[in-house]
Design an enzyme around this catalytic site. Structure first.
Site: not given
Length: 1009
Positions: A786, A887
């Site tokens: 991220e 995910e």
């Protein structure tokens, strides 16, 4: 029967008539006060009830009003009726609506709102808001509130009644028996009666009351109220309640059973019928919560003092009140406090070893608040400490809630034990040291199974039909209005074609007019063109959003433009784009509404105040997912299948003509995996589902730095080692997630405290320690998670640290493919991580020499729309790197809706040639980070979402049968993967295994018989 006076248990609303001021009521972003019948401060109306009424003033939004938390007093599957006496005062024209609404809050999912009822009001007159509601399951928090009049208008509330309605469970002419176990407590000498009563309500007539039975009770003893009733006709509403003791005397109820005498059917009611204002409490059950099964906690309400309770690193004390009587129990007569806390994990605990069973789900409910140390709000969490037979410790977070020092709140959660622990302790923790945790009730019971929601029925969906009025602006600005004091006009010069994402959904369409809305004199970022669309929306339909947008000159930097919806005052993101130039930009997104709103407005907002905004061709239309699936099936055939020729040979090959052939695919080679936790290995049911349906794994937390080195030099690789061995035993490939995580809130405190030199050393040690230990064992690594949403390491160690992480990881384990990994890439709603910005980020890393080998799209998404997702994939495909959904999860309380969302994502990913794998972020209830995202319920039942997933897995396996032709061949087209071919000759049956790899040309497989 005349309505009796005294203590009744029908109304769920506490302080329903404001006789206790504003106690238990809260103004929502406004102010309120109570006016009495004797007051000289009456607002144009006398109290209708003859007592008090509340005045809500300084309202600046229509949704502002008076609210009450009724969490814990509502039970799933029950019908409740609301009746509120309301009025208005102030600068008013017309007859504004007053609306009764429920605000429903769940863990890890958006807040939702449930419309109950509304009424039109006028000055100088009391009106009644009425309605009913039923919840299939009870969320974390339920707030009841009244709202609606325009800003500046005062909302007056005389009284509110909220009662459970059992009319739907009563049949005419049938005799019902009632049995209730009751007692009393408080200032009482002698005996008092407790009565069972029915309140019968029909339209257009006053309520009537039917006496059922009564009993005489005295303090310290449980008695039974018994009786029967028969209704020749069933009225609109039937309210059952218990009443009778004088005011200030507490009515205690252990159980209530209403049974039908002519069948085996019975209805059982417990504390949820009862207003907590009457200080109801029970012998052994929790308050305001209907939970199946026997109570696990001993002494859950501290009726036996602190017996079976202890402090976890602190003291526990029993109280009947605190703070000079300002803090009193919500229920019962006492509560406990965990005090003298020096660590956030200190709290109150009870050992429940031997009272809970593995593979059973348990509901947890606690009534809590905080006190002291000048802390007004803090998180209180219920946690399970588990010790395994090999003395390993596990901590299972059950639930958390934001508690305050003003009111009691109800914490609700659920847990399941996978293994057979040697010890189990439940405890409450969370607030900062020095702040007490107050506990009124803590209950643990075997979870009641809640029936799934039915599939939504959508009539005349009108797929592809734009719901925006005058979208082409052929009628000027008709249908549009300025939000705020900006100015709207129509100009010519916008694109004549639909934006690409809309075109992908709608196909060939009429060209756009070239007209656009020009918005000038914007003094706030939220100002722009708006339109009301309330009556045009249908529940549970997924709507695609598309528009061309542009900004005027004078911007000082990148500007966000957002298509937004105001749904009963709550912002919903319909799509965003970042603009850095004067060109027209496509904006795309989606939304879905799952509860009936009273008012929905769409508006375009975002650039800085003073900048002109231009909007053209806004499209909002329901998407036809089935039609999209047909398109994807054709694309999937081209992407994931191959023509195959089986060429048979052998000593008797000349006699093979006409021989029966059966081809069965045993495994599709496309990677479909899931994240797993260490604890699931101990549950054979979860293991069985996992190994049968997934061929890849990723560890949810156990490889992250905060898990492997929680304190400096204190390493824990045991969990990751166990999980890796488990995957190797079952021939499951693994992804390494993650080496670093750039978001500061995920970084251990000891790392945050390091100076630059020591931090660099720690980063080097992390790389060396992890990648040396597991060299060659993880096929992928998410190197620095991220990076578009955080910059902890870059801020402290410089921009080059990111490429250094990639280069060093590659040197330590050259066999692993190194990924970037981001969220909100594929849904059009986040300007921090939209595809163009992700591409720029990856190119920048590569320019610095980072060996980026794969693109991770996390895929935590709501109401996905195929063309929006596919557009993101097409853009990222220009980099030529493999794309993985790393995910993936979708969330909806309705399993059918959730299943459809998951199918959208799986089909889009599987059909796109750039996507090389899909990882779900879990599949089993209670072992996923996101609520209402599971495929399998906690105790092993595959839900509708799981059934959709398994159906897709079956669809993506190829099978063929026929006969060998004259050339000794058998041809078919099939998915890539492993196959078994069965040839049945006159003398024997032969089985052979072969593999179909990726490839564009026809594959010839030689089968030697």
């Amino acid at each position: 029967m005349i309505h009796p006076s005294g203590n009744t248990t029908a109304n769920i609303i506490v302080n329903h008539d404001f006789s206790d001021g504003l106690n238990s009521w809260h103004p929502n972003c406004c102010n309120a006060f109570v006016v009495s019948a004797e007051s000289s401060n009456q607002i144009g109306l006398s109290p209708k009830s003859g007592g008090n009424y509340a005045v809500v003033k300084n309202r600046t939004e229509h949704w502002q009003g008076l609210e009450q938390d009724i969490t814990g007093r509502i039970s799933p599957g029950c019908t409740y009726s609301i009746s509120a006496c309301v009025g208005v005062s102030g600068p008013l024209s017309g007859s504004p609506d007053v609306i009764a609404t429920l605000k429903l809050e769940n863990h890890s999912s958006p807040t939702s709102y449930l419309f109950i009822g509304k009424t039109s009001t006028s000055k100088g007159k009391w009106e009644t808001v009425e309605g009913t509601f039923s919840l299939s399951c009870v969320p974390k928090q339920i707030i009841f509130y009244l709202e609606g009049p325009p800003p500046g208008v005062e909302l007056l509330i005389d009284s509110v009644g909220l009662e459970q309605d059992i009319a739907s469970r009563i049949s005419p002419g049938v005799t019902y028996s009632v049995s209730a176990c009751v007692a009393v407590s408080g200032p009482l000498s002698g005996c008092t009666d407790v009565m069972a009563t029915l309140k019968l309500i029909n339209l257009g007539s006053a309520p009537s009351y039917l006496f059922i039975g009564k009993t005489s009770v005295s303090k310290g003893k449980w008695e039974m109220v018994e009786g029967t009733f028969t209704l020749s006709t069933v009225p609109k509403r039937v309210i059952f309640y218990l009443e009778g003791p004088p005011p200030s005397v507490e009515l205690l109820i252990d159980s209530v059973v209403i049974s039908c005498s002519i069948s085996s059917k019975s209805e059982a009611y417990s504390g949820f019928l009862v207003s907590l204002a009457s200080s109801l409490f029970c012998k052994s059950t929790s308050i305001g919560c209907s939970i199946a099964g026997d109570e696990i906690i001993i002494n859950p309400q501290f009726l036996d003092g602190l017996s079976n309770w202890s402090g976890r690193g602190c003291k526990v004390v029993l109280h009947d009140s605190m703070a000079d009587g300002k803090v009193v129990p919500q229920t019962g007569k006492v509560f406990a406090s965990a005090t003298e806390r020096t660590q956030s994990w200190n709290g109150i605990q009870q050992e429940i070893t031997g009272r809970v069973q593995r593979k059973l789900a348990y509901d947890v409910m606690a009534i809590v608040r905080i006190y002291g140390n000048n802390v007004t709000t803090a998180t209180v969490q219920a946690t399970l400490w588990v010790q395994t037979p090999d003395r390993r410790e596990q901590y299972i977070g059950i639930a958390k809630i934001q508690a305050t020092d003003k009111d009691w709140v109800q914490l609700q959660g659920k847990f399941l034990l996978n293994g057979s622990p040697s010890r189990v302790v439940i405890y409450l923790e969370g607030p900062p040291p020095g702040t007490d945790i107050l506990v009124n009730v803590l209950s643990v019971k075997h979870a009641e199974k809640i029936p799934p929601s039915p599939p939504p029925v959508i009539e005349n969906p009108d797929y592809g039909v734009n719901i925006i009025t005058n979208s082409q602006l052929s009628d000027g600005t008709n249908g549009w209005f300025p939000l705020g004091n900006c100015n709207l006009s129509v100009a010519l010069g916008s694109p004549h074609v639909l934006p690409p994402m809309a075109r992908a959904s709608l196909g060939a369409s009429e060209p756009l007019s070239g007209f656009y809305i020009l918005v000038k004199n914007r003094t706030q970022t939220w100002m722009g063109p708006a339109q009301m669309i309330t009556d045009k929306l249908k529940l549970f339909l997924t709507y695609q959003v598309s528009a061309w947008v542009r900004i005027g000159s004078g911007a000082s930097g990148p500007q966000n433009v957002n298509v937004a919806l105001s749904v009963d005052g709550q912002w919903v993101n319909g799509g965003q784009v970042e603009i850095i130039d004067g060109r027209w930009h496509e904006i795309g997104g989606s939304f879905r509404i799952e509860k009936q709103p009273s008012k929905v407005m769409v508006y375009i907002q975002g650039p800085a105040a003073g900048l002109d905004l231009m909007v053209a061709g806004l499209q909002i239309f329901p998407v036809d997912r089935v039609a999209r699936f047909k398109h994807l099936a054709r694309q999937t055939d081209m992407t994931r299948k191959r023509d195959v020729v089986l060429q048979f040979s052998g000593s008797n090959s000349s006699s093979l003509f006409g021989t029966s052939v059966k081809v069965t695919q045993t495994q599709n080679s496309f990677p479909i995996g899931s994240c797993i936790k260490r604890t699931i290995i101990d549950n054979e049911d979860i293991v069985d589902f996992f190994v049968k349906n997934f061929n890849w794994a990723v560890f949810e937390n156990e490889l992250k730095w905060y898990w492997t080195e929680p304190q400096r030099g204190n390493f824990n690789y045991k969990d990751a080692d166990d999980m890796l061995a488990f995957c190797q035993d079952h021939k499951i490939e693994t992804r390494g997630h993650c080496i670093f995580w750039e978001v500061q809130s995920t970084v251990q405190q000891w790392i945050q405290a390091l100076n630059k030199k020591d931090l660099m050393t720690a980063v080097q040690n992390r790389l060396t320690g992890l990648l040396t230990r597991y060299k060659g064992k993880f096929r992928h690594y998410d190197v620095n998670n991220e990076m578009l949403h955080g910059s902890f390491y870059q801020d402290r160690l410089g921009k080059d640290i990111r490429s250094y992480m990639f280069k060093t990881a590659n040197q330590l384990d050259p066999s692993a493919t190194l990924f970037v990994n981001e969220y909100n890439v594929e849904d059009g709603r986040d300007t921090r991580s939209y595809p163009e910005k992700y591409i720029e980020h990856i190119l920048d890393l590569q320019k610095q020499g980072a060996p980026v080998g794969g693109i991770g799209i996390q895929g935590h998404i709501d109401n996905p729309v195929g063309p929006v997702v596919s557009d993101a994939l097409d853009k990222l495909d220009v980099l030529g790197l493999p794309i993985w959904f790393t995910e993936l999860d979708v969330s909806s309380i309705n399993e059918h809706v959730r299943g459809e969302d998951l199918e959208v994502m799986l089909r889009e990913a599987f059909a796109h040639p750039a996507v090389e794998g899909i990882m779900l972020w879990g599949f089993w209830e209670l072992f996923m980070s996101r609520e209402n995202a599971h495929l399998v319920d906690a105790e092993g039942e595959i839900n509708e979402t799981g059934k959709r997933f398994l159906a897709l897995k079956r669809e993506w396996l190829s099978h063929a049968h026929g006969r060998i032709d004259i050339q000794g061949q058998f041809e078919f087209r099939g998915f890539h993967g492993t196959y078994v071919v069965e040839i049945e000759t006159e003398s024997n049956k032969v089985l052979k295994t072969f593999v179909v790899d990726k490839g564009d040309s026809q594959l010839v497989v030689s089968i030697d018989l």
